[in-house]
Motif scaffolding. Structure first.
Motif, PDB file in Angstrom:
ATOM      1  N   ASP A  24       0.838  -1.205   0.000  1.00  0.00           N
ATOM      2  CA  ASP A  24       0.000   0.000   0.000  1.00  0.00           C
ATOM      3  C   ASP A  24       0.869   1.250   0.000  1.00  0.00           C
ATOM      4  OD1 ASP A  24      -2.700   1.108   0.057  1.00  0.00           O
ATOM      5  OD2 ASP A  24      -2.149   1.864   2.045  1.00  0.00           O
ATOM      6  N   THR A  25       2.039   1.163   0.638  1.00  0.00           N
ATOM      7  CA  THR A  25       2.977   2.289   0.592  1.00  0.00           C
ATOM      8  C   THR A  25       3.420   2.539  -0.848  1.00  0.00           C
ATOM      9  OG1 THR A  25       3.783   1.799   2.825  1.00  0.00           O
ATOM     10  CG2 THR A  25       5.202   3.157   1.422  1.00  0.00           C
ATOM     11  N   LEU A  26       3.660   1.439  -1.596  1.00  0.00           N
ATOM     12  CA  LEU A  26       4.001   1.556  -3.015  1.00  0.00           C
ATOM     13  C   LEU A  26       2.858   2.218  -3.788  1.00  0.00           C
ATOM     14  CD1 LEU A  26       5.585   0.998  -5.599  1.00  0.00           C
ATOM     15  CD2 LEU A  26       4.769  -1.375  -5.511  1.00  0.00           C
ATOM     16  N   ARG A  27       1.623   1.817  -3.475  1.00  0.00           N
ATOM     17  CA  ARG A  27       0.452   2.401  -4.143  1.00  0.00           C
ATOM     18  C   ARG A  27       0.387   3.907  -3.903  1.00  0.00           C
ATOM     19  NH1 ARG A  27      -3.946   4.546  -2.852  1.00  0.00           N
ATOM     20  NH2 ARG A  27      -3.660   4.106  -0.642  1.00  0.00           N
ATOM     21  N   LYS A  28       0.644   4.309  -2.656  1.00  0.00           N
ATOM     22  CA  LYS A  28       0.611   5.741  -2.329  1.00  0.00           C
ATOM     23  C   LYS A  28       1.712   6.497  -3.069  1.00  0.00           C
ATOM     24  CE  LYS A  28      -1.362   5.081   2.297  1.00  0.00           C
ATOM     25  NZ  LYS A  28      -1.073   5.090   3.749  1.00  0.00           N
ATOM     26  N   ALA A  29       2.884   5.885  -3.177  1.00  0.00           N
ATOM     27  CA  ALA A  29       3.990   6.529  -3.893  1.00  0.00           C
ATOM     28  C   ALA A  29       3.632   6.742  -5.352  1.00  0.00           C
ATOM     29  CB  ALA A  29       5.249   5.670  -3.782  1.00  0.00           C
ATOM     30  N   MET A  30       2.949   5.751  -5.943  1.00  0.00           N
ATOM     31  CA  MET A  30       2.515   5.897  -7.337  1.00  0.00           C
ATOM     32  C   MET A  30       1.480   6.998  -7.470  1.00  0.00           C
ATOM     33  SD  MET A  30       2.254   2.064  -8.948  1.00  0.00           S
ATOM     34  CE  MET A  30       0.928   1.568  -7.860  1.00  0.00           C
ATOM     35  N   GLY A  31       0.485   6.975  -6.569  1.00  0.00           N
ATOM     36  CA  GLY A  31      -0.604   7.940  -6.651  1.00  0.00           C
ATOM     37  C   GLY A  31      -0.141   9.375  -6.496  1.00  0.00           C
ATOM     38  N   LYS A  32       0.874   9.582  -5.643  1.00  0.00           N
ATOM     39  CA  LYS A  32       1.366  10.940  -5.378  1.00  0.00           C
ATOM     40  C   LYS A  32       2.526  11.332  -6.292  1.00  0.00           C
ATOM     41  CE  LYS A  32      -0.005  10.891  -0.503  1.00  0.00           C
ATOM     42  NZ  LYS A  32       0.463  10.942   0.907  1.00  0.00           N
ATOM     43  N   LYS A  33       2.928  10.399  -7.180  1.00  0.00           N
ATOM     44  CA  LYS A  33       4.074  10.649  -8.080  1.00  0.00           C
ATOM     45  C   LYS A  33       5.313  11.066  -7.284  1.00  0.00           C
ATOM     46  CE  LYS A  33       1.339  10.229 -11.763  1.00  0.00           C
ATOM     47  NZ  LYS A  33       0.102   9.851 -11.104  1.00  0.00           N
ATOM     48  N   ASP A  34       5.516  10.393  -6.151  1.00  0.00           N
ATOM     49  CA  ASP A  34       6.629  10.707  -5.257  1.00  0.00           C
ATOM     50  C   ASP A  34       7.877   9.970  -5.741  1.00  0.00           C
ATOM     51  OD1 ASP A  34       8.477  10.790  -3.122  1.00  0.00           O
ATOM     52  OD2 ASP A  34       6.865  11.055  -1.664  1.00  0.00           O
ATOM     53  N   ARG A  35       8.779  10.676  -6.419  1.00  0.00           N
ATOM     54  CA  ARG A  35       9.958  10.047  -7.024  1.00  0.00           C
ATOM     55  C   ARG A  35      10.892   9.452  -5.975  1.00  0.00           C
ATOM     56  NH1 ARG A  35      10.698  11.085 -12.342  1.00  0.00           N
ATOM     57  NH2 ARG A  35       9.380  12.678 -13.312  1.00  0.00           N
ATOM     58  N   GLU A  36      11.093  10.190  -4.890  1.00  0.00           N
ATOM     59  CA  GLU A  36      12.009   9.710  -3.845  1.00  0.00           C
ATOM     60  C   GLU A  36      11.489   8.422  -3.217  1.00  0.00           C
ATOM     61  OE1 GLU A  36      13.899  11.270   0.387  1.00  0.00           O
ATOM     62  OE2 GLU A  36      13.157  12.741  -1.067  1.00  0.00           O
ATOM     63  N   LEU A  37      10.200   8.404  -2.909  1.00  0.00           N
ATOM     64  CA  LEU A  37       9.605   7.210  -2.304  1.00  0.00           C
ATOM     65  C   LEU A  37       9.572   6.059  -3.307  1.00  0.00           C
ATOM     66  CD1 LEU A  37       8.331   6.013   0.204  1.00  0.00           C
ATOM     67  CD2 LEU A  37       6.114   6.960  -0.507  1.00  0.00           C
ATOM     68  N   MET A  38       9.351   6.380  -4.591  1.00  0.00           N
ATOM     69  CA  MET A  38       9.359   5.343  -5.616  1.00  0.00           C
ATOM     70  C   MET A  38      10.746   4.713  -5.739  1.00  0.00           C
ATOM     71  SD  MET A  38       6.486   4.577  -7.180  1.00  0.00           S
ATOM     72  CE  MET A  38       6.898   3.970  -8.818  1.00  0.00           C
ATOM     73  N   ALA A  39      11.802   5.523  -5.617  1.00  0.00           N
ATOM     74  CA  ALA A  39      13.172   4.993  -5.684  1.00  0.00           C
ATOM     75  C   ALA A  39      13.421   4.031  -4.525  1.00  0.00           C
ATOM     76  CB  ALA A  39      14.174   6.142  -5.659  1.00  0.00           C
ATOM     77  N   GLN A  40      12.915   4.376  -3.340  1.00  0.00           N
ATOM     78  CA  GLN A  40      13.058   3.483  -2.183  1.00  0.00           C
ATOM     79  C   GLN A  40      12.307   2.179  -2.408  1.00  0.00           C
ATOM     80  OE1 GLN A  40      11.675   5.666   1.240  1.00  0.00           O
ATOM     81  NE2 GLN A  40      13.139   7.339   0.941  1.00  0.00           N
ATOM     82  N   GLN A  41      11.112   2.290  -2.987  1.00  0.00           N
ATOM     83  CA  GLN A  41      10.298   1.102  -3.231  1.00  0.00           C
ATOM     84  C   GLN A  41      10.936   0.208  -4.301  1.00  0.00           C
ATOM     85  OE1 GLN A  41       7.494   0.218  -1.438  1.00  0.00           O
ATOM     86  NE2 GLN A  41       8.228   1.937  -0.200  1.00  0.00           N
ATOM     87  N   ARG A  42      11.645   0.826  -5.231  1.00  0.00           N
ATOM     88  CA  ARG A  42      12.318   0.035  -6.274  1.00  0.00           C
ATOM     89  C   ARG A  42      13.346  -0.906  -5.657  1.00  0.00           C
ATOM     90  NH1 ARG A  42      16.876  -0.243  -9.385  1.00  0.00           N
ATOM     91  NH2 ARG A  42      16.554  -0.759 -11.603  1.00  0.00           N
TER      92      ARG A  42
END
Length: 238
Positions: A24-42
């Motif tokens: 769900d944290t990944l989903r939120k990162a996608m929804g908010k277009k949060d690049r920093e959080l997306m990099a962490q999720q990667r």
């Protein structure tokens, strides 16, 4: 093929071993277009795939698909709602094109109206300008063609147009600008609203020259109230 955000969450859980909370944290990162959080999720996703003995390159390719999806991805309920509206409007446009475009014209911004008018004409649908005897408050269709509404005329409020339409429905079509002014004399139409109707071409079918109408409308309005001013024949030429 990822269609919904929930499918990405399922992938993250099944392939990378993320908990549903982490997914769900990944989903939120996608929804908010949060690049920093997306990099962490990667990092977390690829590490999880390796731990589950999934080839690293395959894990990276799947993540690339997830990132691409994140550019314009919705949750399931949102996607279904969009899909339903798309299906319904496509059906209306295909089966009732004039009515569909007429409804859209009442909802669109000024800069979008020419696009819709061209769409209509490409389909062989005539689009007529506002007309004091044909148009209503909303855009309407007659015999498969479209009459633009008078509501789009700047300077004419809803109450003004409602009175104009009510008088017309009660007594029939207006025969001339002078007769229009006489019949609406008690409707308290401002001279600015009348001029706006003239400038928009609402009286073009009754008189050929907007310039002449604009030059004489002030005197004609007084004449309609019974003042001793020239008649319409005097103003426009007998």
């Amino acid at each position: 093929v990822m269609v919904y955000q929930e499918q990405v969450m399922r992938l993250a859980a099944d392939l990378a071993g993320l908990s549903l909370g982490e997914a769900d944290t990944l989903r939120k990162a996608m929804g908010k277009k949060d690049r920093e959080l997306m990099a962490q999720q990667r990092e977390k996703f690829i590490s999880g795939c390796k731990a589950n003995k999934i080839d690293a390159r395959k894990g990276e390719r799947i993540w690339d698909l997830i990132e691409k999806f994140a550019g314009y991805g919705f949750n399931k309920s949102h996607s279904v709602a969009y899909g339903m509206v798309t299906y319904q409007t496509a059906w209306l446009k295909a089966n009732y094109p004039a009515q569909y475009i007429a409804a859209c014209l009442d909802q669109m911004r000024d800069d979008q109206i020419p696009i819709l008018v061209n769409v209509a004409r490409d389909q062989g649908i005539e689009v007529y300008p506002p007309n004091i005897n044909k148009s209503d408050f909303d855009t309407k269709t007659v015999d498969g063609n479209i009459w633009l509404s008078m509501a789009g005329i700047k300077g004419c409020g809803q109450s003004t147009l409602e009175r104009v339409i009510e008088v017309r429905q009660r007594g029939g079509d207006y025969k001339s600008l002078h007769e229009f002014l006489e019949r609406t004399a008690n409707a308290k139409l401002s001279i600015a609203a009348i001029k706006a109707l003239i400038q928009a071409g609402a009286f073009d079918n009754l008189h050929g020259s907007r310039k002449l109408m604009l030059e004489n409308v002030d005197e004609m309005k007084l004449a309609a109230k019974g003042a001793e001013t020239p008649s319409e024949d005097d103003l426009f030429g007998s």
